[in-house]
Scaffold this motif. Structure first.
Motif, PDB file in Angstrom:
ATOM      1  N   LEU A 187    -110.677 -18.958 -13.541  1.00 26.37           N
ATOM      2  CA  LEU A 187    -109.771 -19.899 -14.190  1.00 26.37           C
ATOM      3  C   LEU A 187    -108.342 -19.407 -14.004  1.00 26.37           C
ATOM      4  O   LEU A 187    -108.019 -18.279 -14.377  1.00 26.37           O
ATOM      5  N   ILE A 223    -114.417 -26.323 -19.415  1.00 26.48           N
ATOM      6  CA  ILE A 223    -113.958 -25.566 -18.253  1.00 26.48           C
ATOM      7  C   ILE A 223    -114.896 -24.397 -17.979  1.00 26.48           C
ATOM      8  O   ILE A 223    -115.282 -24.139 -16.830  1.00 26.48           O
ATOM      9  N   LEU A 280    -117.620 -23.914 -14.509  1.00 22.52           N
ATOM     10  CA  LEU A 280    -117.396 -22.786 -13.603  1.00 22.52           C
ATOM     11  C   LEU A 280    -118.706 -22.082 -13.257  1.00 22.52           C
ATOM     12  O   LEU A 280    -119.563 -21.877 -14.115  1.00 22.52           O
ATOM     13  N   CYS A 319    -105.587 -24.937 -14.204  1.00 29.98           N
ATOM     14  CA  CYS A 319    -105.094 -25.669 -15.376  1.00 29.98           C
ATOM     15  C   CYS A 319    -103.653 -25.259 -15.608  1.00 29.98           C
ATOM     16  O   CYS A 319    -103.379 -24.224 -16.220  1.00 29.98           O
ATOM     17  N   VAL A 335    -111.057 -23.180 -11.458  1.00 32.85           N
ATOM     18  CA  VAL A 335    -110.387 -24.234 -12.216  1.00 32.85           C
ATOM     19  C   VAL A 335    -108.910 -23.876 -12.298  1.00 32.85           C
ATOM     20  O   VAL A 335    -108.554 -22.755 -12.675  1.00 32.85           O
TER      21      VAL A 335
END
Length: 237
Positions: A149, A139, A143, A122, A120
């Protein structure tokens, strides 16, 4: 689960903000600089490519081009709360080798299966979200175990500065310091490693736009200052 009211879950950007997000200044000095930093934070024993990437807040799609070139994904899911994202990002989406899938959605309630993405991204999106706790849980949920992340955010000090208050729009009551962001991420289940975190104190993120440093050659002590930016690479276990 009740449907999230998008109007209450998101603060729309100003016209100036929308214009700025589609400039070379944004691309080079904000997006590319953050990605350059994030790539250096990936541990040596972790994958450098990702099969499926979820991009939170794609906007005009500059991030799609960067993610495609840097991480060689098969698929990038472009999530944005703006229903016009497909039109806004279309030109950049067509530059990508990856399969680009658009998802008009709020990050506080993501219409994807559990454990469905490898990474992810962001970047400069989280500070627009009102329900940040729900968003970070979402989120984490989408995953895969071991998923990554890449989180790059402006902190409270920057968002609360006068120039940002004048030119942009944000939900001011939810803005966080770097330590508060890390606490939220850790509470959700992400593994926090200091070696995978950076706090760039860039001139444009300071209230004086770096004037004090330019005049005196001095910079605020990083052991005592309130940070303006945080970049972090985090993993779900």
């Amino acid at each position: 689960m009740a449907k999230v009211d998008i109007k209450k879950a998101w603060v729309r950007e100003t016209k100036f903000g929308d214009w700025f997000l589609n400039t070379d200044t944004w691309l080079i000095h904000v997006l590319q600089r953050a990605l350059n930093d994030l790539q250096t934070l990936i541990p040596a024993d972790k994958p450098k490519e990702f099969g499926t990437i979820l991009d939170i807040g794609s906007g005009f799609g500059h991030s799609l081009v960067e993610l495609d070139a840097r991480f060689s994904p098969d698929t990038i899911i472009s999530l944005d709360v703006d229903p016009d994202v497909i039109n806004k990002a279309d030109v950049n989406a067509k530059k990508c080798k990856s399969n680009i899938q658009f998802l008009v959605n709020n990050a506080a309630q993501i219409d994807l299966d559990d454990h469905s993405v490898d990474m992810v991204f962001c970047h400069q999106t989280f500070h627009h979200i009102v329900d940040q706790e729900s968003a970070i849980k979402e989120i984490y949920r989408v995953l895969k175990p071991g998923g990554c992340l890449m989180f790059a955010e402006s902190c409270r000090r920057y968002i609360h500065s006068m120039i940002i208050r004048v030119l942009f729009r944000h939900p001011m009551h939810v803005q966080k310091t770097d330590l508060e962001y890390l606490s939220l991420l850790e509470k959700t289940g992400f593994n926090i490693q200091e070696a995978q975190i950076s706090r760039p104190f860039l001139w444009w993120s300071r209230a004086d736009l770096g004037l004090w440093e330019a005049l005196t050659g001095k910079i605020e002590d990083p052991t005592s200052r309130e940070e303006t930016l945080i970049n972090a690479v985090l993993y779900r276990y």
